[in-house]
Design a protein around this motif. Structure first.
Motif, short mmCIF file in Angstrom:
data_model
loop_
_atom_site.label_atom_id
_atom_site.label_comp_id
_atom_site.label_asym_id
_atom_site.label_seq_id
_atom_site.Cartn_x
_atom_site.Cartn_y
_atom_site.Cartn_z
N ILE A 128 52.50 81.68 49.70
CA ILE A 128 51.99 81.35 51.04
C ILE A 128 51.58 79.88 51.09
N GLU A 129 50.89 79.43 50.06
CA GLU A 129 50.46 78.03 49.99
C GLU A 129 51.67 77.09 50.03
N ALA A 130 52.72 77.43 49.28
CA ALA A 130 53.91 76.58 49.22
C ALA A 130 54.61 76.49 50.56
N LYS A 131 54.67 77.60 51.28
CA LYS A 131 55.32 77.61 52.59
C LYS A 131 54.69 76.56 53.51
N TRP A 132 53.35 76.48 53.48
CA TRP A 132 52.66 75.54 54.36
C TRP A 132 52.70 74.11 53.83
N LEU A 133 52.48 73.96 52.53
CA LEU A 133 52.47 72.62 51.95
C LEU A 133 53.79 71.88 52.15
#
Length: 265
Positions: free
Chosen positions: A101-106
């Motif tokens: 999830i973090e990677a999708k936004w970053l």
């Protein structure tokens, strides 16, 4: 950014502010630091990223074996020395779910562009695949000092006395697929990300309560996934959220998860 939960809870809100103020979000998390470092100087679009996972202490275990898992067993991570909560998340693969999830936004990616691959040695911290098919990886021993320094000193690389990686110490680096049917937390994280709205906020809050209950011997290792899934079912999805909405859903999710645990106990 030194935690996952900020972007897991409210990634759209946070990244909109990053764009509005034209600033860089520098990740400290080792996998995201690896992706960030691989992207420096690359004008080409990302085709896919691969977040590596150690697999935790129960890699290769089946559901029947996981039914017998104890708190002390789950707290023994094979590669990393971390706090209790993140160690349990790693054992259940929720930590990797939060990182997806973090990677999708970053990195402004579609869900289909973020993959997880199990790499038990934890030497390759993550990989980026570009449109031409080429792959870049960032490698090193499993130690948080380097990604922390990288975030603090970017765009410079400062000389240090950290331990150096030696290829001769690792005769083999191996990779395998993540078992999302056995370790359902990772599957739940992907589902929450696909559904959007408040789903990831609810997932994160329910997980924190479930882990707390597991550490207090109130729920089983597999019971954590059940609590998270039930909490997601109890709370209606909602889109276009304000900061106040995220805070309210976080609080509501924790309350629902606690009530579900009280019924078990």
């Amino acid at each position: 950014l030194a935690n996952k939960e900020t972007l897991v809870m409210a990634g759209a809100l946070v990244m909109d502010l990053v764009k509005k103020h034209n600033v860089k979000m520098l990740p400290v998390d080792s996998e995201h630091s690896a992706i960030f470092q691989c992207l420096i100087g690359e004008p080409s679009p990302i085709e896919k990223i691969y977040l590596t996972a150690s697999g935790g202490p129960f890699r290769g275990k089946n559901i029947k074996e996981l039914e017998q898992v104890t708190r002390l067993q789950a707290l023994k991570h094979p590669n990393w020395s971390m706090g209790a909560k993140i160690t349990i998340d790693s054992a259940s693969l929720m930590n990797k779910g939060l990182e997806v999830i973090e990677a999708k936004w970053l990195f402004d990616l579609q869900v289909s562009q973020v993959d997880v691959i199990v790499h038990p040695q934890s030497i390759v911290h993550s990989l980026v695949q570009f449109e031409d098919g080429s792959l870049k990886a960032q490698m090193g021993i499993p130690d948080m000092k380097l990604p922390i320094q990288n975030a603090l000193t970017y765009p410079q690389r400062y000389k240090n006395e950290f331990e150096r990686f030696n290829f001769l110490d690792y005769s083999m680096l191996t990779f395998e697929s993540a078992d999302m049917e056995t370790f359902r937390n990772l599957k739940l994280a992907y589902m929450a990300l696909e559904e959007g709205g408040n789903r990831c906020c609810v997932l994160n809050a329910a997980n924190e309560i479930a882990v707390e209950a597991f550490l207090d011997d109130k729920v089983s290792f597999l019971g954590m996934s059940a609590i998270i899934e039930e909490t997601l079912c109890h709370i209606e999805n909602q889109n276009s959220l304000s900061l106040e909405d995220y805070i309210a859903f976080d609080s509501q999710s924790r309350s629902v998860a606690r009530n579900l645990i009280d019924k078990i106990v």
